[in-house]
Write an enzyme that holds these catalytic residues in place. Sequence first.
Site, PDB file in Angstrom:
ATOM      1  N   ARG A  62      25.113 -16.798-102.579  1.00 49.87           N
ATOM      2  CA  ARG A  62      24.625 -18.034-101.972  1.00 49.87           C
ATOM      3  C   ARG A  62      24.498 -17.951-100.456  1.00 49.87           C
ATOM      4  O   ARG A  62      25.304 -17.310 -99.791  1.00 49.87           O
ATOM      5  CB  ARG A  62      25.556 -19.191-102.346  1.00 49.87           C
ATOM      6  CG  ARG A  62      25.576 -19.481-103.845  1.00 49.87           C
ATOM      7  CD  ARG A  62      26.698 -20.448-104.225  1.00 49.87           C
ATOM      8  NE  ARG A  62      26.647 -20.760-105.654  1.00 49.87           N
ATOM      9  CZ  ARG A  62      27.216 -20.016-106.606  1.00 49.87           C
ATOM     10  NH1 ARG A  62      27.876 -18.917-106.284  1.00 49.87           N
ATOM     11  NH2 ARG A  62      27.108 -20.362-107.881  1.00 49.87           N
ATOM     12  N   HIS A  70      20.825 -16.146-105.067  1.00 53.98           N
ATOM     13  CA  HIS A  70      20.186 -14.929-105.576  1.00 53.98           C
ATOM     14  C   HIS A  70      18.717 -14.816-105.159  1.00 53.98           C
ATOM     15  O   HIS A  70      17.844 -14.495-105.965  1.00 53.98           O
ATOM     16  CB  HIS A  70      20.298 -14.868-107.095  1.00 53.98           C
ATOM     17  CG  HIS A  70      21.710 -14.702-107.591  1.00 53.98           C
ATOM     18  ND1 HIS A  70      22.684 -14.051-106.871  1.00 53.98           N
ATOM     19  CD2 HIS A  70      22.309 -15.118-108.745  1.00 53.98           C
ATOM     20  CE1 HIS A  70      23.819 -14.065-107.564  1.00 53.98           C
ATOM     21  NE2 HIS A  70      23.620 -14.702-108.691  1.00 53.98           N
ATOM     22  N   HIS A 127      23.770  -7.623-111.742  1.00 57.29           N
ATOM     23  CA  HIS A 127      24.318  -8.846-112.349  1.00 57.29           C
ATOM     24  C   HIS A 127      24.536  -8.677-113.852  1.00 57.29           C
ATOM     25  O   HIS A 127      24.251  -9.586-114.624  1.00 57.29           O
ATOM     26  CB  HIS A 127      23.392 -10.030-112.073  1.00 57.29           C
ATOM     27  CG  HIS A 127      24.086 -11.350-111.983  1.00 57.29           C
ATOM     28  ND1 HIS A 127      24.703 -11.945-113.059  1.00 57.29           N
ATOM     29  CD2 HIS A 127      24.267 -12.195-110.935  1.00 57.29           C
ATOM     30  CE1 HIS A 127      25.213 -13.105-112.693  1.00 57.29           C
ATOM     31  NE2 HIS A 127      24.968 -13.278-111.396  1.00 57.29           N
ATOM     32  N   ASP A 129      34.731 -17.676-110.353  1.00 55.17           N
ATOM     33  CA  ASP A 129      33.391 -17.438-109.802  1.00 55.17           C
ATOM     34  C   ASP A 129      33.560 -17.300-108.297  1.00 55.17           C
ATOM     35  O   ASP A 129      33.106 -18.128-107.517  1.00 55.17           O
ATOM     36  CB  ASP A 129      32.444 -18.585-110.154  1.00 55.17           C
ATOM     37  CG  ASP A 129      30.984 -18.267-109.814  1.00 55.17           C
ATOM     38  OD1 ASP A 129      30.710 -17.133-109.366  1.00 55.17           O
ATOM     39  OD2 ASP A 129      30.123 -19.146-110.005  1.00 55.17           O
ATOM     40  N   GLU A 163      30.159  -8.113-109.441  1.00 51.48           N
ATOM     41  CA  GLU A 163      29.021  -7.951-108.542  1.00 51.48           C
ATOM     42  C   GLU A 163      29.488  -7.445-107.171  1.00 51.48           C
ATOM     43  O   GLU A 163      30.051  -8.200-106.387  1.00 51.48           O
ATOM     44  CB  GLU A 163      28.281  -9.279-108.382  1.00 51.48           C
ATOM     45  CG  GLU A 163      27.875  -9.922-109.700  1.00 51.48           C
ATOM     46  CD  GLU A 163      27.593 -11.404-109.536  1.00 51.48           C
ATOM     47  OE1 GLU A 163      26.705 -11.763-108.728  1.00 51.48           O
ATOM     48  OE2 GLU A 163      28.275 -12.212-110.192  1.00 51.48           O
TER      49      GLU A 163
END
Length: 388
Positions: A115, A140, A211, A284, A353
């Site tokens: 982000r 992304h 991803h 996350d 990631e």
Amino acid sequence: MKNLKSVIFGTGIAVAILSMSCSDKVQKTTASGLNPTAFDTVINEKPIKLYTLKNAGNMEVCITNFGGRVVSIVVPDKNGTPTDVVLGYDNIAQYADSVNSPSDFGAAIGRYANRIKNGQITIDGKTTQLPTNNFGHCLHGGPSGWQYQVYDAKQLNDSTLELTMNSKDGDNNFPGNVTAVVTYTVKGDNSLDIKYTATTDKKTVVNMTNHSYFNLNGDPTKDIKNCLLYVNADNYTPTDTTYMTTGETAKVENTPMDFRKPTAIGKDVDNFGFAQIKGANGFDHNWCLNTYKDGKGDDTQVAASLYSPLTGIKLEVYTNEPGIQVYTGNFLNGTVKGKKGIAYDKQAGCCLETQKYPDSPNKTQWPSPILAPGQQYNSHCVFKFSVE
């Protein structure tokens, strides 16, 4: 004779689906059960294919140049059984349909993974407004980031695929003509080696990652709560209610964010008494890797690992990047059906990631994602599989 059908999906991508008639020869399926002809098409006047990479150790990786997506990874489990360990679709139509089957499954994300706050970047005093597609932020690379664009593909040999993205100045409003190359190599030690390089003709930001959603149980109907996660990090970057990094780093010690010893994901993934987990509906977050020191990452040290007691499959992650985003598939809800028609429920996969920290363009205290003319962006990630 092949029939040509044109389809327009929600992102404005023009897709020509090539369907095989009964008289056409059916191509042999891959070890993961994929039919390569289900990926033969043309998108935005560029040919799409499924590429298969192999080694002598019964490892197979299938990749489509649409979004640079890893479609399947097959490795042996503890019994020697070939096992597909990533989520994805078994046809190009679903990957291209961002309305009915939106996903980042397996994608080579760009220009900027994760982000960017309010979709704004400021370079040399000039502020650029990027598209916002996630809680008011740019996620992304925007709604038509590279995961929904076509890489030019060149298979160099049985184990190596080179993908090139020529991203024009103004692509999703990002400045600079950028040429990015992603090289996937399946190596003899059952690792998938991913190298990213990029150059630009105007100062810009670049942050690429893969991803893939890993399910080392080899069965997406079984969630990843039983899998043991290790992250070589003493700190992580907390986020606010819009999943945006606050700019601070926090200690993992004495919190559910501490994975410095292999710990079952299910131990705390639903621990909503911890504000960070409640806010993200699971994990996350970006962890600040101990393998990155003094502006340099050591890709010979294990940055993170994942292990399934069910199959005995272990994944080790190596990178030169400062951070790793661990995402436990919190937004999956059973509405998306993937390979073999299996519905992907919450926590059906775990993403690892490797990346710059989220919103690094706006947080100068963190490693910089700025790429200038004359420089080369270099990012390295290795997913190494073994059996314990």
